[in-house]
Design an enzyme around this catalytic site. Sequence first.
Site, PDB file in Angstrom:
ATOM      1  N   GLY A  63       0.833  -1.207   0.000  1.00 39.07           N
ATOM      2  CA  GLY A  63       0.000   0.000   0.000  1.00 39.07           C
ATOM      3  C   GLY A  63       0.863   1.251   0.000  1.00 39.07           C
ATOM      4  O   GLY A  63       2.072   1.185   0.219  1.00 39.07           O
ATOM      5  N   THR A 117       0.155 -13.170   7.959  1.00 38.86           N
ATOM      6  CA  THR A 117      -0.802 -12.054   7.831  1.00 38.86           C
ATOM      7  C   THR A 117      -2.232 -12.586   7.767  1.00 38.86           C
ATOM      8  O   THR A 117      -3.127 -12.061   8.427  1.00 38.86           O
ATOM      9  CB  THR A 117      -0.471 -11.234   6.561  1.00 38.86           C
ATOM     10  OG1 THR A 117       0.815 -10.633   6.749  1.00 38.86           O
ATOM     11  CG2 THR A 117      -1.498 -10.151   6.305  1.00 38.86           C
ATOM     12  N   GLY A 127     -10.255 -11.305  17.339  1.00 38.51           N
ATOM     13  CA  GLY A 127     -10.121 -11.058  18.790  1.00 38.51           C
ATOM     14  C   GLY A 127     -10.541  -9.640  19.149  1.00 38.51           C
ATOM     15  O   GLY A 127     -11.229  -9.407  20.150  1.00 38.51           O
ATOM     16  N   TYR A 170      -1.136 -18.107  -0.042  1.00 38.38           N
ATOM     17  CA  TYR A 170      -2.271 -17.184  -0.162  1.00 38.38           C
ATOM     18  C   TYR A 170      -3.596 -17.948  -0.088  1.00 38.38           C
ATOM     19  O   TYR A 170      -4.470 -17.634   0.726  1.00 38.38           O
ATOM     20  CB  TYR A 170      -2.147 -16.445  -1.488  1.00 38.38           C
ATOM     21  CG  TYR A 170      -3.206 -15.394  -1.736  1.00 38.38           C
ATOM     22  CD1 TYR A 170      -3.205 -14.188  -1.029  1.00 38.38           C
ATOM     23  CD2 TYR A 170      -4.188 -15.579  -2.710  1.00 38.38           C
ATOM     24  CE1 TYR A 170      -4.154 -13.203  -1.286  1.00 38.38           C
ATOM     25  CE2 TYR A 170      -5.138 -14.597  -2.978  1.00 38.38           C
ATOM     26  CZ  TYR A 170      -5.120 -13.419  -2.259  1.00 38.38           C
ATOM     27  OH  TYR A 170      -6.064 -12.447  -2.518  1.00 38.38           O
TER      28      TYR A 170
HETATM   29  P1  NAD Z   1      -3.103  -4.405  -2.178  1.00 37.09           P
HETATM   30  O1  NAD Z   1      -1.822  -5.150  -2.144  1.00 37.09           O
HETATM   31  O2  NAD Z   1      -3.190  -3.170  -3.007  1.00 37.09           O
HETATM   32  O3  NAD Z   1      -3.576  -4.021  -0.711  1.00 37.09           O
HETATM   33  C1  NAD Z   1      -3.295  -4.774   0.429  1.00 37.09           C
HETATM   34  C2  NAD Z   1      -2.959  -3.821   1.563  1.00 37.09           C
HETATM   35  O4  NAD Z   1      -2.689  -4.585   2.754  1.00 37.09           O
HETATM   36  C3  NAD Z   1      -1.720  -2.985   1.274  1.00 37.09           C
HETATM   37  O5  NAD Z   1      -1.981  -1.642   1.592  1.00 37.09           O
HETATM   38  C4  NAD Z   1      -0.664  -3.600   2.182  1.00 37.09           C
HETATM   39  O6  NAD Z   1       0.359  -2.687   2.538  1.00 37.09           O
HETATM   40  C5  NAD Z   1      -1.513  -4.060   3.354  1.00 37.09           C
HETATM   41  N1  NAD Z   1      -0.897  -5.137   4.155  1.00 37.09           N
HETATM   42  C6  NAD Z   1      -0.349  -6.284   3.702  1.00 37.09           C
HETATM   43  N2  NAD Z   1       0.098  -7.031   4.735  1.00 37.09           N
HETATM   44  C7  NAD Z   1      -0.180  -6.328   5.881  1.00 37.09           C
HETATM   45  C8  NAD Z   1       0.050  -6.550   7.262  1.00 37.09           C
HETATM   46  N3  NAD Z   1       0.662  -7.644   7.696  1.00 37.09           N
HETATM   47  N4  NAD Z   1      -0.364  -5.601   8.135  1.00 37.09           N
HETATM   48  C9  NAD Z   1      -0.972  -4.470   7.710  1.00 37.09           C
HETATM   49  N5  NAD Z   1      -1.200  -4.199   6.417  1.00 37.09           N
HETATM   50  C10 NAD Z   1      -0.812  -5.119   5.507  1.00 37.09           C
HETATM   51  O7  NAD Z   1      -4.214  -5.463  -2.625  1.00 37.09           O
HETATM   52  P2  NAD Z   1      -5.762  -5.269  -2.955  1.00 37.09           P
HETATM   53  O8  NAD Z   1      -5.967  -5.692  -4.346  1.00 37.09           O
HETATM   54  O9  NAD Z   1      -6.223  -3.932  -2.530  1.00 37.09           O
HETATM   55  O10 NAD Z   1      -6.402  -6.395  -2.029  1.00 37.09           O
HETATM   56  C11 NAD Z   1      -7.100  -6.084  -0.837  1.00 37.09           C
HETATM   57  C12 NAD Z   1      -7.711  -7.331  -0.255  1.00 37.09           C
HETATM   58  O11 NAD Z   1      -8.643  -7.904  -1.170  1.00 37.09           O
HETATM   59  C13 NAD Z   1      -6.685  -8.436   0.060  1.00 37.09           C
HETATM   60  O12 NAD Z   1      -7.034  -9.066   1.264  1.00 37.09           O
HETATM   61  C14 NAD Z   1      -6.835  -9.387  -1.097  1.00 37.09           C
HETATM   62  O13 NAD Z   1      -6.472 -10.691  -0.729  1.00 37.09           O
HETATM   63  C15 NAD Z   1      -8.312  -9.264  -1.416  1.00 37.09           C
HETATM   64  N6  NAD Z   1      -8.580  -9.617  -2.820  1.00 37.09           N
HETATM   65  C16 NAD Z   1      -8.249  -8.775  -3.834  1.00 37.09           C
HETATM   66  C17 NAD Z   1      -8.490  -9.159  -5.144  1.00 37.09           C
HETATM   67  C18 NAD Z   1      -8.140  -8.263  -6.305  1.00 37.09           C
HETATM   68  O14 NAD Z   1      -8.296  -8.689  -7.449  1.00 37.09           O
HETATM   69  N7  NAD Z   1      -7.711  -7.046  -6.089  1.00 37.09           N
HETATM   70  C19 NAD Z   1      -9.068 -10.401  -5.426  1.00 37.09           C
HETATM   71  C20 NAD Z   1      -9.369 -11.236  -4.358  1.00 37.09           C
HETATM   72  C21 NAD Z   1      -9.141 -10.831  -3.054  1.00 37.09           C
HETATM   73  N1  UDP Z   2      -6.581  -9.020  20.190  1.00 36.55           N
HETATM   74  C1  UDP Z   2      -6.294  -7.802  19.611  1.00 36.55           C
HETATM   75  N2  UDP Z   2      -7.040  -6.722  19.982  1.00 36.55           N
HETATM   76  C2  UDP Z   2      -8.031  -6.792  20.876  1.00 36.55           C
HETATM   77  C3  UDP Z   2      -8.327  -8.055  21.469  1.00 36.55           C
HETATM   78  C4  UDP Z   2      -7.583  -9.152  21.096  1.00 36.55           C
HETATM   79  O1  UDP Z   2      -5.413  -7.675  18.783  1.00 36.55           O
HETATM   80  O2  UDP Z   2      -8.658  -5.768  21.145  1.00 36.55           O
HETATM   81  C5  UDP Z   2      -5.789 -10.180  19.779  1.00 36.55           C
HETATM   82  C6  UDP Z   2      -5.083 -10.824  20.949  1.00 36.55           C
HETATM   83  O3  UDP Z   2      -3.708 -10.544  20.825  1.00 36.55           O
HETATM   84  C7  UDP Z   2      -5.345 -12.301  20.802  1.00 36.55           C
HETATM   85  C8  UDP Z   2      -6.206 -12.444  19.561  1.00 36.55           C
HETATM   86  O4  UDP Z   2      -6.673 -11.149  19.258  1.00 36.55           O
HETATM   87  O5  UDP Z   2      -4.150 -13.005  20.563  1.00 36.55           O
HETATM   88  C9  UDP Z   2      -7.368 -13.367  19.783  1.00 36.55           C
HETATM   89  O6  UDP Z   2      -8.153 -12.877  20.823  1.00 36.55           O
HETATM   90  P1  UDP Z   2      -9.054 -13.863  21.687  1.00 36.55           P
HETATM   91  O7  UDP Z   2      -9.735 -13.046  22.725  1.00 36.55           O
HETATM   92  O8  UDP Z   2      -9.911 -14.662  20.805  1.00 36.55           O
HETATM   93  O9  UDP Z   2      -7.996 -14.877  22.276  1.00 36.55           O
HETATM   94  P2  UDP Z   2      -7.102 -14.904  23.557  1.00 36.55           P
HETATM   95  O10 UDP Z   2      -6.755 -13.478  23.922  1.00 36.55           O
HETATM   96  O11 UDP Z   2      -7.952 -15.557  24.574  1.00 36.55           O
HETATM   97  O12 UDP Z   2      -5.947 -15.698  23.120  1.00 36.55           O
END
Ligand code: NAD
Ligand code: UDP
Length: 343
Positions: A63, A117, A127, A170
């Site tokens: 992004g 992710t 959660g 994926y």
């Molecule tokens: P994109 O790559 O443009 O956007 C994805 C965004 O997620 C980016 O801004 C990236 O920086 C962010 N991101 C990735 N990993 C992250 C993480 N660990 N923490 C925080 N942010 C993170 O892709 P898009 O096309 O906009 O896709 C968006 C969603 O839609 C995705 O979940 C994708 O799987 C789903 N999707 C898209 C398509 C398509 O054709 N565009 C088709 C099927 C599903």
């Molecule tokens: N979590 C979070 N934000 C919140 C509450 C939970 O990111 O406001 C995360 C938290 O780290 C946890 C996960 O979500 O690992 C799953 O939450 P859940 O309550 O289901 O599980 P638990 O905390 O009991 O493992």
Amino acid sequence: LQLIETKLNNVVNKNFPIVKFLNYKNRKRILVTGGAGFVGSHLVDRLMLAGHEVIVVDNFFTGRKRNVEHWIGHENFEMVHHDVVRPLYVEVDEIYHLASPASPPHYMLNPVKTIKTNTLGTINMLGLAKRVGARVLIASTSEVYGDPEEHPQSETYWGHVNPIGPRACYDEGKRVAETLSYAYQRQENIAVRVARIFNTYGPRMHMNDGRVVSNFILQALQNHSITIYGDGKQTRSFQYVSDLVDGLIALMASNYTQPMNIGNPVEHTIEEFAKIIKDLVGGTSQIVELQAVEDDPQRRKPDISRAKKYLNWEPKISLAEGLRKTIAYFVKELQRSKNSHID
Ligand code: NAD
Ligand code: UDP
Ligand code: UDP
């Protein structure tokens, strides 16, 4: 309220597009993970224009701040640099969970991170939803159907995915995300919505995205060879991004909790698609065939009867209209990249 709205738009928000001020009752605090990406940023525009408060969470892997920069400084908008693999504590009413790389070259770059992710990131968002009582929409994908043996694909089809192939990080990541969503629904009573998104294109796709639409348009605009992977007989069905955003918002608002295909059922072979783009762009590109990629799904077309029935939704933008808008965007992008070395 309308008078205040007009006055405020003239005075306070003169740098922003017109924003509605909702009644307190209707205004929501909405988290969009992946909100700086291609789809996320269009969704953010729509939610902001409807007058909601929007928090974007993004790690900027694929992004860009540029996609949402027009909202920076707006009192309803917040952007947080955060990786969803780590826990997140915010107070919201709705979560659109889109964070995940989406194009094959990007998600294959670091397959372990892609799995984290989509699994750990989704657990954290579920959660969070559990703690604050929010409704969550998960961005799933047509890739959950793998290389499908059923055509067109309806939501009842369980899919045909290679669990250890190059796309598995994926495909299986998203399948687990779906499984997690329904486990949280059953066990914790979380309100989940699951959108199975089919191939989507439009402005703000990344220049180096590597997906077929951006590749072919950029190749045609630069008179480079248009690269078909394999014999080009594989099919896809392409949806314009505004149709997807309509579908996501309608799904979030609906009472329907089972998975929902959101895509455009007009199907083309990749070979036909190369010709369509070459004709629209013009130029002197040759269409060439390169080696096929591993595990490439051979046919893909959504059955959207469920979305029609429960959301009264269907795509509105034709391929020609959507491609023209996307081509115009990439013309500007090429100009911009010529004028600057900054991505
Ligand atoms: P994109 O790559 O443009 O956007 C994805 C965004 O997620 C980016 O801004 C990236 O920086 C962010 N991101 C990735 N990993 C992250 C993480 N660990 N923490 C925080 N942010 C993170 O892709 P898009 O096309 O906009 O896709 C968006 C969603 O839609 C995705 O979940 C994708 O799987 C789903 N999707 C898209 C398509 C398509 O054709 N565009 C088709 C099927 C599903
Ligand atoms: N979590 C979070 N934000 C919140 C509450 C939970 O990111 O406001 C995360 C938290 O780290 C946890 C996960 O979500 O690992 C799953 O939450 P859940 O309550 O289901 O599980 P638990 O905390 O009991 O493992
Ligand atoms: N493709 C192609 N040339 C390219 C990029 C992709 O022929 O430059 C093909 C790819 O092999 C696949 C289809 O186009 O059959 C769609 O690929 P994309 O990466 O856009 O999305 P996918 O649906 O495979 O996730």
